[in-house]
Design a protein around this motif. Structure first.
Motif, PDB file in Angstrom:
ATOM      1  N   MET A 179       0.821  -1.209   0.000  1.00 42.42           N
ATOM      2  CA  MET A 179       0.000   0.000   0.000  1.00 42.42           C
ATOM      3  C   MET A 179       0.853   1.258   0.000  1.00 42.42           C
ATOM      4  N   GLN A 180       1.971   1.237   0.724  1.00 46.91           N
ATOM      5  CA  GLN A 180       2.862   2.405   0.705  1.00 46.91           C
ATOM      6  C   GLN A 180       3.500   2.560  -0.674  1.00 46.91           C
ATOM      7  N   TYR A 181       3.847   1.435  -1.288  1.00 53.00           N
ATOM      8  CA  TYR A 181       4.380   1.484  -2.654  1.00 53.00           C
ATOM      9  C   TYR A 181       3.366   2.125  -3.598  1.00 53.00           C
ATOM     10  N   ILE A 182       2.115   1.726  -3.493  1.00 58.31           N
ATOM     11  CA  ILE A 182       1.074   2.292  -4.357  1.00 58.31           C
ATOM     12  C   ILE A 182       0.951   3.792  -4.123  1.00 58.31           C
ATOM     13  N   SER A 183       0.936   4.200  -2.864  1.00 56.38           N
ATOM     14  CA  SER A 183       0.838   5.622  -2.543  1.00 56.38           C
ATOM     15  C   SER A 183       2.003   6.397  -3.152  1.00 56.38           C
ATOM     16  N   ASP A 184       3.218   5.855  -3.003  1.00 55.90           N
ATOM     17  CA  ASP A 184       4.405   6.521  -3.551  1.00 55.90           C
ATOM     18  C   ASP A 184       4.369   6.527  -5.085  1.00 55.90           C
ATOM     19  N   LEU A 185       3.878   5.438  -5.673  1.00 57.83           N
ATOM     20  CA  LEU A 185       3.797   5.349  -7.136  1.00 57.83           C
ATOM     21  C   LEU A 185       2.843   6.408  -7.679  1.00 57.83           C
ATOM     22  N   MET A 186       1.757   6.650  -6.961  1.00 58.25           N
ATOM     23  CA  MET A 186       0.837   7.692  -7.405  1.00 58.25           C
ATOM     24  C   MET A 186       1.492   9.065  -7.310  1.00 58.25           C
ATOM     25  N   ASP A 187       2.315   9.272  -6.289  1.00 57.04           N
ATOM     26  CA  ASP A 187       3.041  10.547  -6.193  1.00 57.04           C
ATOM     27  C   ASP A 187       3.979  10.735  -7.388  1.00 57.04           C
ATOM     28  N   GLU A 188       4.587   9.643  -7.844  1.00 53.82           N
ATOM     29  CA  GLU A 188       5.451   9.728  -9.026  1.00 53.82           C
ATOM     30  C   GLU A 188       4.652  10.092 -10.270  1.00 53.82           C
ATOM     31  N   ALA A 189       3.438   9.567 -10.366  1.00 50.79           N
ATOM     32  CA  ALA A 189       2.640   9.736 -11.577  1.00 50.79           C
ATOM     33  C   ALA A 189       1.951  11.091 -11.662  1.00 50.79           C
ATOM     34  N   ILE A 190       1.492  11.600 -10.540  1.00 51.31           N
ATOM     35  CA  ILE A 190       0.602  12.765 -10.524  1.00 51.31           C
ATOM     36  C   ILE A 190       1.142  13.979 -11.285  1.00 51.31           C
TER      37      ILE A 190
END
Length: 510
Positions: free
Chosen positions: A188-199
């Motif tokens: 879940m933390q990976y997903i959260s961080d991945l969204m920060d990369e994408a946004i």
């Protein structure tokens, strides 16, 4: 019983085999066809959208079993399908058989999707490597960011089902597998961080505002997935921050007609942050890209449009949910969510407390479709029902051409309210305002001083039968008593599905 190291090795082999099948060095999906990677001209930036479409195709082409298994363990849904697929019915009772084909199929579906998405992203990177124009470079960054959102969504569903899973970030299989299985919290933390990369690279727009890929993901889809991941982490302040940003954007609003939201008029509405898109292209024959909605539908009906196909009866709104809604005085959300049969109505009225039902509880939809008695269930899902009158003339498949909503603004509002009742600070209004906006759409009176229980009840009423929201809320909040209903007994050991036996068998016991 196999130890965890054996499990990891065996899951690793399965994933390696999956990578071989879907490797981007072999083929790249282009819509329904296949485009050999060797045939790609990476200097032609106009074709850069093709691998992106392949990534979307991976996510949109959901197996029919995926949403059923994700949602069936909640107290809003019963398995239905009586007399067929008994292990699916057992899963609804928290009796798990890891040899059940559906577990393995969904595992392979999601990991196959992840690999295809990764392949798409790496192929787009190849286009970027040859790009010269700033416009093409920016487009490549956006398309790769979209792939990250799709990957995050897929990892999210996997981890909610199985907890500890592999995180797949590249086609470097050895390196990925050496990292081992990650805990649910790490995923879940990976997903959260991945969204920060994408946004930063995504369009600042609603999905329905996009002109290049209509209905494609945007910055707000990524924010929504980040909020969902942080909700699983119980990081309520971050949930409030992210959902507050979506609310404060002013870009989203609730579709005014709750019933039509789940039908063709509600497709790509201002409420939808993410939906799987399908079409029969408005033609009576020929190519069509459809989700298989038959499992959700009644196996006997008299449609208003003669010849429209029935369903399979595998997804039944629970009697507990129906009585909960009746007790609240719900009308629009209940009649939208549940298709009643005469036998189901008789089952409700057999309880003296519900001997007299409001007139809207009927086996005839407002579009004139009649739901008859059938053996597999006594109710069917209205949210997955498309009136026969909305079928394209000549198309008879149940739900033909209907989109599948995944994340919508009502859920954003209710996550925001939940975070505030859990002690977070918000910048997008009060919990009362968020909850009452959802209630106002369906004619429910306003609440004041809402509590966490109020929000959970509102989520139950608003989001029932949608992607397992109810089940995952209850296990996150340890409300096991809610899931222990109608003869079921839920314990903490029942939270995750077992790893599929077909994957455990990929390596011999040591």
């Amino acid at each position: 019983m196999k130890n965890i190291n054996q499990v990891i090795k065996q899951l690793a082999l399965m994933l390696a085999l999956c990578m071989v099948v879907f490797s981007c060095t072999d083929k790249l999906e282009e819509n329904d066809g296949q485009l050999a990677a060797d045939d790609l001209d990476f200097t032609n930036s106009e074709d850069m959208v093709l691998p992106l479409i392949g990534g979307y195709s991976a996510v949109y082409s959901r197996g029919w079993e995926d949403p059923l298994l994700i949602g069936v363990r909640g107290d809003d849904v019963n398995a239905g399908g009586l007399g067929d697929q008994p292990q699916f019915a057992d899963t609804d009772l928290f009796i798990y058989d890891n040899g059940f084909w559906m577990y393995n199929q969904i595992w392979e579906n999601f990991y196959g999707d992840i690999v295809r998405i990764i392949s798409s992203r790496e192929t787009i990177q190849s286009y970027k490597d040859f790009a010269v124009e700033e416009e093409d470079l920016a487009r490549a960054d956006q398309y790769m960011a979209e792939c990250k959102v799709l990957s995050g969504f897929t990892h999210f569903q996997m981890s909610r089902l199985w907890g500890d899973i592999f995180i797949i970030e590249s086609s470097n299989i050895s390196a990925e597998l050496e990292n081992g299985v990650k805990t649910k919290a790490e995923v879940m933390q990976y997903i959260s961080d991945l969204m920060d990369e994408a946004i930063p690279f995504l369009p600042d727009a609603r999905p329905n505002e996009r002109q290049d890929v209509s209905g494609g993901v945007t910055k707000y889809t990524a924010l929504a997935i980040k909020a969902l991941a942080n909700l699983e982490l119980e990081n309520y302040q971050e949930v409030a921050n992210v959902t507050g940003e979506i609310i404060n954007s002013g870009k989203f609003n609730l579709y005014p007609d709750y019933y039509q939201l789940f039908k063709k008029p509600g497709e790509r509405s201002n409420e939808n942050l993410f939906e799987l898109q399908f079409s029969d292209y408005g033609t009576e024959s020929g190519a069509a890209n459809n989700h298989l909605y038959a499992p959700f539908g009644p196996s006997s009906w008299t449609p208003a449009v003669e010849g429209a196909s029935a369903g399979w009866g595998f997804y039944e709104p629970s009697l507990k949910f129906i009585k909960f809604m009746l007790d609240r005085g719900e009308t629009t959300r209940l009649s939208t969510s549940v298709n009643f049969t005469p036998r189901g109505i008789d089952e409700i009225t057999s309880d003296p407390e519900y001997a007299t039902l409001p007139s809207f509880v009927t086996n005839v939809s407002e579009d004139g479709d009649v739901f008859n008695d059938y053996s597999r269930a006594i109710f069917s899902s209205g949210k997955h029902y498309l009136p026969s009158t909305q079928l394209t003339p000549g198309r008879t498949d149940y739900g033909s051409g209907k989109n599948f909503i995944v994340i919508r603004y009502a859920e954003i509002l209710l996550m925001y309210a939940e975070a505030l009742t859990q002690g977070a600070n918000g910048t997008a209004g009060t919990a009362d305002q968020a909850v009452n906006e959802v209630r106002a759409r369906v004619g429910m009176s306003a609440l004041s001083n809402v509590t966490l229980d109020d929000v959970m009840d509102e989520k139950f009423a608003e989001l029932a039968m949608e992607w397992g929201v109810r089940y995952f809320d209850m296990i996150r909040l340890n409300k096991y008593d809610e899931l222990s209903y109608e003869g079921r007994t839920f314990t903490a050991e029942d939270e995750y599905l077992p790893y599929p036996q077909a994957q455990l068998d990929l390596l011999p016991l040591e």
